[in-house]
Design a protein around this motif. Structure first.
Motif, PDB file in Angstrom:
ATOM      1  N   GLU A   1       0.831  -1.208   0.000  1.00  0.00           N
ATOM      2  CA  GLU A   1       0.000   0.000   0.000  1.00  0.00           C
ATOM      3  C   GLU A   1       0.867   1.260   0.000  1.00  0.00           C
ATOM      4  O   GLU A   1       0.603   2.219  -0.736  1.00  0.00           O
ATOM      5  CB  GLU A   1      -0.900  -0.025   1.239  1.00  0.00           C
ATOM      6  CG  GLU A   1      -1.802   1.171   1.407  1.00  0.00           C
ATOM      7  CD  GLU A   1      -2.546   1.155   2.736  1.00  0.00           C
ATOM      8  OE1 GLU A   1      -2.771   2.243   3.304  1.00  0.00           O
ATOM      9  OE2 GLU A   1      -2.871   0.054   3.221  1.00  0.00           O
ATOM     10  N   CYS A   2       1.905   1.259   0.811  1.00  0.00           N
ATOM     11  CA  CYS A   2       2.808   2.422   0.891  1.00  0.00           C
ATOM     12  C   CYS A   2       3.487   2.697  -0.444  1.00  0.00           C
ATOM     13  O   CYS A   2       3.612   3.851  -0.864  1.00  0.00           O
ATOM     14  CB  CYS A   2       3.876   2.189   1.964  1.00  0.00           C
ATOM     15  SG  CYS A   2       3.259   2.239   3.658  1.00  0.00           S
TER      16      CYS A   2
ATOM     17  N   LYS B 294       2.484   1.708  -3.487  1.00  0.00           N
ATOM     18  CA  LYS B 294       1.526   2.080  -4.535  1.00  0.00           C
ATOM     19  C   LYS B 294       1.101   3.539  -4.425  1.00  0.00           C
ATOM     20  O   LYS B 294       0.856   4.193  -5.436  1.00  0.00           O
ATOM     21  CB  LYS B 294       0.298   1.171  -4.459  1.00  0.00           C
ATOM     22  CG  LYS B 294       0.513  -0.218  -5.028  1.00  0.00           C
ATOM     23  CD  LYS B 294      -0.773  -1.029  -4.969  1.00  0.00           C
ATOM     24  CE  LYS B 294      -0.602  -2.366  -5.675  1.00  0.00           C
ATOM     25  NZ  LYS B 294      -1.855  -3.167  -5.598  1.00  0.00           N
ATOM     26  N   ASP B 295       0.960   4.022  -3.202  1.00  0.00           N
ATOM     27  CA  ASP B 295       0.500   5.399  -2.972  1.00  0.00           C
ATOM     28  C   ASP B 295       1.604   6.226  -2.315  1.00  0.00           C
ATOM     29  O   ASP B 295       1.348   7.006  -1.398  1.00  0.00           O
ATOM     30  CB  ASP B 295      -0.751   5.395  -2.088  1.00  0.00           C
ATOM     31  CG  ASP B 295      -1.873   4.572  -2.690  1.00  0.00           C
ATOM     32  OD1 ASP B 295      -2.130   4.732  -3.887  1.00  0.00           O
ATOM     33  OD2 ASP B 295      -2.482   3.762  -1.964  1.00  0.00           O
TER      34      ASP B 295
ATOM     35  N   GLU C 234       4.162   8.772  -1.054  1.00  0.00           N
ATOM     36  CA  GLU C 234       4.371  10.218  -0.964  1.00  0.00           C
ATOM     37  C   GLU C 234       5.522  10.435   0.016  1.00  0.00           C
ATOM     38  O   GLU C 234       5.397  10.080   1.194  1.00  0.00           O
ATOM     39  CB  GLU C 234       3.116  10.932  -0.460  1.00  0.00           C
ATOM     40  CG  GLU C 234       1.944  10.906  -1.428  1.00  0.00           C
ATOM     41  CD  GLU C 234       0.752  11.684  -0.904  1.00  0.00           C
ATOM     42  OE1 GLU C 234       0.977  12.749  -0.283  1.00  0.00           O
ATOM     43  OE2 GLU C 234      -0.382  11.229  -1.103  1.00  0.00           O
TER      44      GLU C 234
ATOM     45  N   LYS D  62       5.095  11.665   3.517  1.00  0.00           N
ATOM     46  CA  LYS D  62       4.377  10.842   4.500  1.00  0.00           C
ATOM     47  C   LYS D  62       5.211   9.653   4.987  1.00  0.00           C
ATOM     48  O   LYS D  62       4.711   8.791   5.709  1.00  0.00           O
ATOM     49  CB  LYS D  62       3.058  10.335   3.905  1.00  0.00           C
ATOM     50  CG  LYS D  62       2.076  11.448   3.585  1.00  0.00           C
ATOM     51  CD  LYS D  62       0.771  10.871   3.045  1.00  0.00           C
ATOM     52  CE  LYS D  62      -0.239  11.977   2.742  1.00  0.00           C
ATOM     53  NZ  LYS D  62      -1.504  11.452   2.181  1.00  0.00           N
TER      54      LYS D  62
ATOM     55  N   THR E 109      10.587   8.688  -5.929  1.00  0.00           N
ATOM     56  CA  THR E 109       9.591   7.985  -6.740  1.00  0.00           C
ATOM     57  C   THR E 109       9.853   6.481  -6.669  1.00  0.00           C
ATOM     58  O   THR E 109      10.994   6.052  -6.449  1.00  0.00           O
ATOM     59  CB  THR E 109       9.640   8.441  -8.210  1.00  0.00           C
ATOM     60  OG1 THR E 109      10.966   8.224  -8.731  1.00  0.00           O
ATOM     61  CG2 THR E 109       9.271   9.912  -8.342  1.00  0.00           C
TER      62      THR E 109
END
Length: 206
Positions: free
Chosen positions: A28-29, A31-32, A34, A37, A104
């Motif tokens: 999850e981290c 894939k999304d 930022e 964060k 990225t």
């Protein structure tokens, strides 16, 4: 199963569910992702790793006090250590993104994380079967599946490293991603070690 034995098998299974949750959270981290964060991500991942640590400490306490154990206490201790290692290594992956200030995410890193979810799911299924390992018809198949999943991760590791070399670019970034891929592969290896440990217990006790 003797009443006193229930704790050991429940502890292992509950730990394996934590590992699956940690692998899912890592995916999850990525894939999304930022970068702003990342510290919040690290805190949540550490909570999962700490939950696995608590299971490991509870196992140690039980083994110290136990007079009789369902299999050799050394094997129970080693299996607990192996499970805890997976949690440590999953946390370490996310720590690498922080340490190397990654901006990225490369697509193959996400694919790698998804494969780790698959192998951790197999580990949890194996640990669910472990309570009845003398009678289970599935557990040996699950151990083989874990080994096969680890081999898939090995192939992905080689491809990812080759792609890094072919693409070239900033040397520091290349070195950072190399370390990240090595860490991802170490997670898969750690899952295989859990499977091998269970296989050893079965061989000794059946």
């Amino acid at each position: 199963m003797a009443k006193g034995d229930k704790f050991y098998f429940e502890n292992f299974y509950e730990t394996s569910l934590i590992l699956k949750s940690a692998a899912e959270y890592l995916t999850e981290c990525l894939k999304d992702f930022e970068e702003t964060k990342i510290e919040k991500m690290l805190l949540k991942m550490h909570e999962l790793e700490h939950s696995a640590d608590k299971k490991h400490h509870a196992m140690n306490e039980a083994l110290i006090k136990a007079f009789v154990t369902p299999v050799d206490r050394e094997d129970l201790d080693l299996l607990s250590v192996r499970l805890d290692d997976v949690a440590d290594k999953l946390e370490e992956v996310l720590q690498k993104f922080y340490v190397y200030d990654i901006k990225t995410i490369r697509p193959d890193a996400i694919l790698f994380a998804e494969k780790l979810v698959d192998v951790c799911d197999l580990v949890s299924k194996m640990m669910d079967e472990f309570k009845a390992f003398k009678k289970s018809k599935k557990i040996r198949e699950l151990i083989i599946e874990i080994n096969s999943a680890e081999e898939e991760c090995d192939r992905l590791f080689l491809e990812s490293m080759r792609n890094l070399t072919k693409e070239g670019g900033d040397v520091l970034e290349l070195m950072s991603w190399r370390k990240i891929y090595e860490c991802l592969e170490a997670c898969a290896d750690a899952c295989e070690h859990v499977g091998n440990c269970v296989g050893s217990v079965i061989m000794k006790n059946t």
